[in-house]
Write a protein that holds these residues in place. Sequence first.
Motif, PDB file in Angstrom:
ATOM      1  N   GLN A   1      15.019   5.800   3.968  1.00  0.00           N
ATOM      2  CA  GLN A   1      13.617   5.906   4.372  1.00  0.00           C
ATOM      3  C   GLN A   1      12.776   5.080   3.415  1.00  0.00           C
ATOM      4  O   GLN A   1      12.943   5.161   2.211  1.00  0.00           O
ATOM      5  CB  GLN A   1      13.153   7.360   4.331  1.00  0.00           C
ATOM      6  N   ILE A   2      11.918   4.273   3.996  1.00  0.00           N
ATOM      7  CA  ILE A   2      11.061   3.403   3.193  1.00  0.00           C
ATOM      8  C   ILE A   2       9.615   3.775   3.497  1.00  0.00           C
ATOM      9  O   ILE A   2       9.196   3.764   4.656  1.00  0.00           O
ATOM     10  CB  ILE A   2      11.346   1.928   3.531  1.00  0.00           C
ATOM     11  N   TYR A   3       8.861   4.130   2.456  1.00  0.00           N
ATOM     12  CA  TYR A   3       7.488   4.585   2.664  1.00  0.00           C
ATOM     13  C   TYR A   3       6.499   3.441   2.630  1.00  0.00           C
ATOM     14  O   TYR A   3       6.551   2.587   1.760  1.00  0.00           O
ATOM     15  CB  TYR A   3       7.125   5.667   1.646  1.00  0.00           C
ATOM     16  N   VAL A   4       5.636   3.435   3.623  1.00  0.00           N
ATOM     17  CA  VAL A   4       4.611   2.398   3.762  1.00  0.00           C
ATOM     18  C   VAL A   4       3.280   3.143   3.818  1.00  0.00           C
ATOM     19  O   VAL A   4       2.921   3.702   4.842  1.00  0.00           O
ATOM     20  CB  VAL A   4       4.851   1.588   5.055  1.00  0.00           C
ATOM     21  N   ASP A   5       2.591   3.185   2.667  1.00  0.00           N
ATOM     22  CA  ASP A   5       1.383   4.002   2.575  1.00  0.00           C
ATOM     23  C   ASP A   5       0.114   3.212   2.839  1.00  0.00           C
ATOM     24  O   ASP A   5       0.145   1.980   2.870  1.00  0.00           O
ATOM     25  CB  ASP A   5       1.299   4.614   1.168  1.00  0.00           C
ATOM     26  N   LEU A   6      -0.996   3.940   2.968  1.00  0.00           N
ATOM     27  CA  LEU A   6      -2.296   3.275   3.023  1.00  0.00           C
ATOM     28  C   LEU A   6      -2.504   2.506   1.730  1.00  0.00           C
ATOM     29  O   LEU A   6      -2.054   2.938   0.670  1.00  0.00           O
ATOM     30  CB  LEU A   6      -3.413   4.314   3.189  1.00  0.00           C
ATOM     31  N   PRO A   7      -3.184   1.372   1.790  1.00  0.00           N
ATOM     32  CA  PRO A   7      -3.342   0.544   0.587  1.00  0.00           C
ATOM     33  C   PRO A   7      -4.338   1.142  -0.412  1.00  0.00           C
ATOM     34  O   PRO A   7      -5.336   1.729  -0.008  1.00  0.00           O
ATOM     35  CB  PRO A   7      -3.871  -0.778   1.155  1.00  0.00           C
ATOM     36  N   ASP A   8      -4.043   0.978  -1.704  1.00  0.00           N
ATOM     37  CA  ASP A   8      -5.020   1.360  -2.730  1.00  0.00           C
ATOM     38  C   ASP A   8      -5.991   0.197  -2.931  1.00  0.00           C
ATOM     39  O   ASP A   8      -5.909  -0.824  -2.219  1.00  0.00           O
ATOM     40  CB  ASP A   8      -4.314   1.764  -4.037  1.00  0.00           C
ATOM     41  N   LEU A   9      -6.893   0.330  -3.884  1.00  0.00           N
ATOM     42  CA  LEU A   9      -7.943  -0.678  -4.087  1.00  0.00           C
ATOM     43  C   LEU A   9      -7.365  -2.086  -4.279  1.00  0.00           C
ATOM     44  O   LEU A   9      -7.788  -3.051  -3.628  1.00  0.00           O
ATOM     45  CB  LEU A   9      -8.789  -0.281  -5.305  1.00  0.00           C
ATOM     46  N   LYS A  10      -6.370  -2.158  -5.152  1.00  0.00           N
ATOM     47  CA  LYS A  10      -5.777  -3.461  -5.462  1.00  0.00           C
ATOM     48  C   LYS A  10      -5.102  -4.069  -4.226  1.00  0.00           C
ATOM     49  O   LYS A  10      -5.188  -5.273  -3.963  1.00  0.00           O
ATOM     50  CB  LYS A  10      -4.750  -3.260  -6.587  1.00  0.00           C
ATOM     51  N   GLU A  11      -4.451  -3.205  -3.461  1.00  0.00           N
ATOM     52  CA  GLU A  11      -3.760  -3.677  -2.255  1.00  0.00           C
ATOM     53  C   GLU A  11      -4.756  -4.095  -1.175  1.00  0.00           C
ATOM     54  O   GLU A  11      -4.519  -5.059  -0.443  1.00  0.00           O
ATOM     55  CB  GLU A  11      -2.817  -2.586  -1.730  1.00  0.00           C
ATOM     56  N   ARG A  12      -5.870  -3.366  -1.085  1.00  0.00           N
ATOM     57  CA  ARG A  12      -6.881  -3.766  -0.094  1.00  0.00           C
ATOM     58  C   ARG A  12      -7.437  -5.150  -0.424  1.00  0.00           C
ATOM     59  O   ARG A  12      -7.682  -5.970   0.452  1.00  0.00           O
ATOM     60  CB  ARG A  12      -8.017  -2.719  -0.026  1.00  0.00           C
ATOM     61  N   LYS A  13      -7.595  -5.387  -1.720  1.00  0.00           N
ATOM     62  CA  LYS A  13      -8.031  -6.720  -2.152  1.00  0.00           C
ATOM     63  C   LYS A  13      -7.054  -7.785  -1.664  1.00  0.00           C
ATOM     64  O   LYS A  13      -7.445  -8.815  -1.107  1.00  0.00           O
ATOM     65  CB  LYS A  13      -8.046  -6.749  -3.693  1.00  0.00           C
ATOM     66  N   ALA A  14      -5.776  -7.508  -1.864  1.00  0.00           N
ATOM     67  CA  ALA A  14      -4.737  -8.473  -1.471  1.00  0.00           C
ATOM     68  C   ALA A  14      -4.713  -8.663   0.047  1.00  0.00           C
ATOM     69  O   ALA A  14      -4.485  -9.775   0.545  1.00  0.00           O
ATOM     70  CB  ALA A  14      -3.375  -8.000  -1.980  1.00  0.00           C
ATOM     71  N   ILE A  15      -4.963  -7.586   0.785  1.00  0.00           N
ATOM     72  CA  ILE A  15      -4.955  -7.691   2.255  1.00  0.00           C
ATOM     73  C   ILE A  15      -6.162  -8.516   2.717  1.00  0.00           C
ATOM     74  O   ILE A  15      -6.051  -9.354   3.618  1.00  0.00           O
ATOM     75  CB  ILE A  15      -4.930  -6.294   2.913  1.00  0.00           C
TER      76      ILE A  15
END
Length: 270
Positions: free
Chosen positions: A182-196
């Motif tokens: 199982q591989i978890y794909v969570d909602l993005p945190d602040l840093k990840e939202r920046k990258a998105i």
Amino acid sequence: SKAKLFDEKSDTRTSFKDVAGLEGAKEEVQEIVEFLKNPDKYTSLGGKIPKGALLVGPPGTGKTLLAKAVAGEAKVPFFSLSGSDFVEMFVGVGASRVRDLFKQAKDKAPSIIFIDEIDAIGRARGKNNFTGSNDERENTLNQLLTEMDGFGTNTNVIVLAATNRADVLDKALMRAGRFDRQIYVDLPDLKERKAIFEVHLRPIKTSETLDLDFLARQTPGFSGADIANVCNEAALIAARKERKSVTRQDFLDAVDRIVGGLEKKNKIIT
Ligand code: ATP
């Protein structure tokens, strides 16, 4: 029709560069890429390549994108179908569709099969669902289990499946030799939202250098799909206003609009 269901593409255009954040998940699927690129290296010592992995996480977080990127990175064909297709479109023929899908994927191996919304067919057996006949769904699920068990060690087809309801899935799916990872794909945190934002701003003509940190701070709780929507909406708003480029204010207006949409959606649920 077959073409629509199987949607086979050697989608070499999607790569890990298109998937922002999700470092942990990318690391886990990197191993699958290695298996697909070089199956003999792993099986020559008697090892068994995993047959399946379950991508688990909320809607719009990039599960489909990640699965396509695995195929793209490994340069193998991508066969996909959605669990909800079985409920809505393939009444009475679910099991044979599954059989056809696996046959095609095996013929083109090494390859990836991606099953989106697996919960639509993979709910625990014996529980009622409200969509169509339960027997039909069980037959489809049983066929899926049969196909995965029927893989030899050298079949070189890896099945990825996505769900946001791992809790409702039939435990038989998670047994060894099936979706045992199982591989978890969570909602993005602040840093990840920046990258998105960075990824989805690439094609957009902006009027100024946008402060990505600022945009990420305006969008707590947004999924990657929501952020992609914001960028697109901002460009449409700017175009509607006859602007030559997209401004920071257009992004803020787009965020408001998406927040409005999300609130409406939540109201219907609660
Ligand atoms: P669902 O559970 O609703 O099927 P999902 O998790 O499969 O959703 P995707 O369909 O992969 O989500 O995401 C939809 C779109 O949102 C992607 O095509 C992409 O444009 C954008 N997106 C989502 N997550 C990311 C991410 N981590 N990086 C870049 N773009 C993303």
